[in-house]
Design an enzyme around this catalytic site. Structure first.
Site, mmCIF file in Angstrom:
data_model
loop_
_atom_site.group_PDB
_atom_site.id
_atom_site.type_symbol
_atom_site.label_atom_id
_atom_site.label_comp_id
_atom_site.label_asym_id
_atom_site.label_seq_id
_atom_site.Cartn_x
_atom_site.Cartn_y
_atom_site.Cartn_z
ATOM 1 N N TYR A 1 47.258 59.908 30.396
ATOM 2 C CA TYR A 1 47.550 61.145 29.660
ATOM 3 C C TYR A 1 47.298 62.365 30.550
ATOM 4 C CZ TYR A 1 46.817 65.104 26.542
ATOM 5 O OH TYR A 1 46.864 66.352 25.975
ATOM 6 N N ASN B 1 54.191 61.767 15.030
ATOM 7 C CA ASN B 1 52.750 61.928 14.793
ATOM 8 C C ASN B 1 52.479 63.072 13.812
ATOM 9 O OD1 ASN B 1 50.121 60.953 15.270
ATOM 10 N ND2 ASN B 1 49.686 62.684 16.620
ATOM 11 N N LYS C 1 49.826 65.504 32.015
ATOM 12 C CA LYS C 1 49.626 66.950 31.853
ATOM 13 C C LYS C 1 49.601 67.635 33.222
ATOM 14 C CE LYS C 1 49.911 67.303 27.609
ATOM 15 N NZ LYS C 1 50.862 68.162 26.923
ATOM 16 N N GLY D 1 53.159 69.351 14.271
ATOM 17 C CA GLY D 1 51.869 68.738 14.623
ATOM 18 C C GLY D 1 50.701 69.687 14.366
ATOM 19 N N TYR D 2 49.548 69.240 14.803
ATOM 20 C CA TYR D 2 48.294 69.958 14.510
ATOM 21 C C TYR D 2 48.315 71.386 15.076
ATOM 22 C CZ TYR D 2 43.231 70.904 14.943
ATOM 23 O OH TYR D 2 41.981 71.458 14.903
ATOM 24 N N ILE D 3 48.442 71.517 16.374
ATOM 25 C CA ILE D 3 48.379 72.862 16.976
ATOM 26 C C ILE D 3 49.696 73.603 16.713
ATOM 27 C CG2 ILE D 3 47.937 74.156 19.097
ATOM 28 C CD1 ILE D 3 46.512 71.593 20.158
ATOM 29 N N SER E 1 45.976 71.141 29.329
ATOM 30 C CA SER E 1 44.693 70.676 28.808
ATOM 31 C C SER E 1 43.625 70.783 29.885
ATOM 32 C CB SER E 1 44.875 69.219 28.388
ATOM 33 O OG SER E 1 43.636 68.605 28.214
HETATM 34 N N1 LIG Z 1 44.678 68.283 20.222
HETATM 35 C C1 LIG Z 1 44.076 68.340 21.399
HETATM 36 O O1 LIG Z 1 42.885 68.049 21.518
HETATM 37 C C2 LIG Z 1 44.827 68.819 22.620
HETATM 38 C C3 LIG Z 1 44.102 69.239 23.756
HETATM 39 C C4 LIG Z 1 44.803 69.654 24.897
HETATM 40 C C5 LIG Z 1 46.196 69.639 24.891
HETATM 41 N N2 LIG Z 1 46.868 69.211 23.791
HETATM 42 C C6 LIG Z 1 48.340 69.204 23.829
HETATM 43 O O2 LIG Z 1 48.817 70.067 22.809
HETATM 44 C C7 LIG Z 1 50.060 69.592 22.297
HETATM 45 C C8 LIG Z 1 49.978 69.488 20.800
HETATM 46 O O3 LIG Z 1 48.883 68.653 20.453
HETATM 47 P P1 LIG Z 1 48.519 68.338 18.929
HETATM 48 O O4 LIG Z 1 47.060 68.068 18.900
HETATM 49 O O5 LIG Z 1 49.090 69.361 18.039
HETATM 50 O O6 LIG Z 1 49.267 66.950 18.763
HETATM 51 P P2 LIG Z 1 50.142 66.410 17.529
HETATM 52 O O7 LIG Z 1 50.389 64.970 17.807
HETATM 53 O O8 LIG Z 1 49.507 66.769 16.241
HETATM 54 O O9 LIG Z 1 51.493 67.241 17.697
HETATM 55 C C9 LIG Z 1 52.530 66.856 18.542
HETATM 56 C C10 LIG Z 1 53.809 66.876 17.744
HETATM 57 O O10 LIG Z 1 54.886 66.492 18.608
HETATM 58 C C11 LIG Z 1 55.691 65.563 17.922
HETATM 59 N N3 LIG Z 1 56.342 64.724 18.927
HETATM 60 C C12 LIG Z 1 55.802 63.734 19.686
HETATM 61 N N4 LIG Z 1 56.728 63.202 20.485
HETATM 62 C C13 LIG Z 1 57.880 63.874 20.263
HETATM 63 C C14 LIG Z 1 59.182 63.787 20.792
HETATM 64 N N5 LIG Z 1 59.506 62.874 21.701
HETATM 65 N N6 LIG Z 1 60.126 64.652 20.348
HETATM 66 C C15 LIG Z 1 59.817 65.580 19.396
HETATM 67 N N7 LIG Z 1 58.603 65.685 18.838
HETATM 68 C C16 LIG Z 1 57.636 64.848 19.269
HETATM 69 C C17 LIG Z 1 54.752 64.796 17.002
HETATM 70 O O11 LIG Z 1 55.433 64.214 15.890
HETATM 71 C C18 LIG Z 1 53.786 65.903 16.557
HETATM 72 O O12 LIG Z 1 54.265 66.554 15.408
HETATM 73 C C19 LIG Z 1 50.321 68.264 23.018
HETATM 74 O O13 LIG Z 1 51.170 68.521 24.104
HETATM 75 C C20 LIG Z 1 48.948 67.857 23.497
HETATM 76 O O14 LIG Z 1 49.029 67.035 24.646
HETATM 77 C C21 LIG Z 1 46.225 68.821 22.660
#
Ligand SMILES: NC(=O)c1ccc[n+]([C@@H]2O[C@H](COP(=O)([O-])OP(=O)(O)OC[C@H]3O[C@@H](n4cnc5c(N)ncnc54)[C@H](O)[C@@H]3O)[C@@H](O)[C@H]2O)c1
Length: 338
Positions: free
Chosen positions: A151, A37, A155, A12-14, A127
């Site tokens: 959501y 995702n 968290k 994923g993104y982060i 978050s």
């Molecule tokens: N992006 C933001 O603004 C933000 C802010 C605060 C916290 N977060 C938290 O950071 C984390 C990463 O966020 P992100 O922006 O990279 O999101 P993202 O959706 O890009 O990454 C999440 C990854 O987890 C994978 N995934 C989802 N469900 C799954 C499952 N059941 N089993 C295995 N893989 C699974 C998705 O395919 C994706 O690659 C998340 O927990 C999110 O809640 C994100």
């Protein structure tokens, strides 16, 4: 020997940016992701970026304990960084049970398999949403917690699950990282936030306007008590955020003590400041329309960033222009054929 780390949601993104930072810091990293995702093509990009010949990865869900067992059978992990979750606030109000299942049951499954294998260090993606509607700015880690949507509930519950586990068994060491607003992309343009669907967050939305995919930005609220009347948030470059995970992990490994910290810059930026900076990055003024405030939005939200600095040595070094330029570079190059 290099320390071995499991990254859930590492495609994923982060997660993908953190993969790069961990490899640069000398860790051996294994990714699990169900690609719900993200795209599997990110793996070859990570290989290209880091020089790791074949990125070690497994396709599967954190909801599948047998799958987790198989992965833990194959590796001797020192720690886990847990990103895998569902993250769209709006969607969470429509399908709250799915959010609770993935975000909370997924965490529980992981903790159970970790406990069975004696792996006791975990970095958790929390978050700023756990502060609910903040009463004071900047937001300190000891501020009251709450939630305003399902959501946020997941968290907060995730944090509480970890707190209960650590209270009962001090062998656990958790790094709870409360991200503010991650934006931007890796300077290579090879990885970034996947721009499918209509984005929920400001910068991906602006990026779509800049790319001509959306006609204009709707600015919700122009009469807040902020310098230009628009909402103020704490945007942090995703590469800074990724480095924060490396620092959190090394703290857990050095001390075996847990920590809970904000990861933000400590500075607020308004919607109009962000829009102007993105305009500089893409070379044109971007159209916007002022709209009424949205219910539930707060005027301003930014972090008290000193605990992360003192505890982890964390400092966000990349500024607003870098955030926008790297995002635009990703949008105009890497994201096209991702
Ligand atoms: N992006 C933001 O603004 C933000 C802010 C605060 C916290 N977060 C938290 O950071 C984390 C990463 O966020 P992100 O922006 O990279 O999101 P993202 O959706 O890009 O990454 C999440 C990854 O987890 C994978 N995934 C989802 N469900 C799954 C499952 N059941 N089993 C295995 N893989 C699974 C998705 O395919 C994706 O690659 C998340 O927990 C999110 O809640 C994100």
């Amino acid at each position: 020997m290099a320390r071995s780390v499991l990254l859930t949601g590492g495609a994923g993104y982060i997660g993908s940016h953190t993969y790069v930072a961990l490899i640069e810091a000398g860790y051996h990293v294994v990714i699990i992701d169900d690609f719900s995702n993200s795209k599997a093509s990110v793996l070859s990009r990570l290989s290209q970026l880091t020089g790791v010949n074949r990125v070690s990865s497994y396709e599967g869900s954190v909801l599948d304990p047998a799958f987790l067992d198989q992965v833990f059978d194959a590796h001797d992990f020192d720690a886990v960084v847990h990103f895998a979750a569902k993250k769209a606030v709006g969607e969470s109000t429509e399908i709250p049970l799915e959010y609770i299942e993935v975000n909370c049951s997924g965490l529980l499954n992981l903790l159970k398999v970790m406990k069975g294998r004696g792996v006791r260090r975990l970095v958790f993606s929390s978050s700023a949403t756990v502060y609910g509607e903040p009463e004071e700015l900047p937001i300190h880690e000891d501020a009251p917690r709450g939630y305003t949507n399902p959501y946020g509930f997941t968290k907060l519950m995730g944090e509480q699950i970890l707190e209960q586990a650590a209270a009962a068994d001090p062998a656990w060491a958790f790094g709870i990282l409360r991200y503010f607003n991650p934006v931007g992309a890796h300077p290579s343009g090879l990885i970034g936030e996947d721009p499918s669907d209509i984005p929920n967050n400001l910068m991906p939305y602006i990026a779509k306007v800049a790319a001509g995919d959306l006609p204009h930005l709707g600015v919700f609220g122009s009469d807040y008590d902020t310098p230009d009347g628009t909402g103020v948030r704490d945007y942090i470059h995703v590469c800074d955020l990724a480095e924060g995970h490396v620092q959190s992990l090394s703290k857990l490994i050095e001390t075996d003590d847990g920590h809970t910290v904000n990861l933000g810059t400590g500075n607020g930026l308004s919607v109009l400041e962000m829009l102007a900076a993105y305009g500089r990055a893409c070379g044109r003024d971007l159209p916007y329309e002022m709209k009424p405030r949205r219910p539930g939005d707060v005027a301003a939200c930014y972090a008290e960033a000193s605990r992360a600095r003192a505890l982890l040595g964390f400092e966000a070094t990349r500024g607003l222009d870098d955030m926008c330029a790297s995002s635009w570079h990703w949008i105009t190059t890497g994201s096209k054929d991702a």
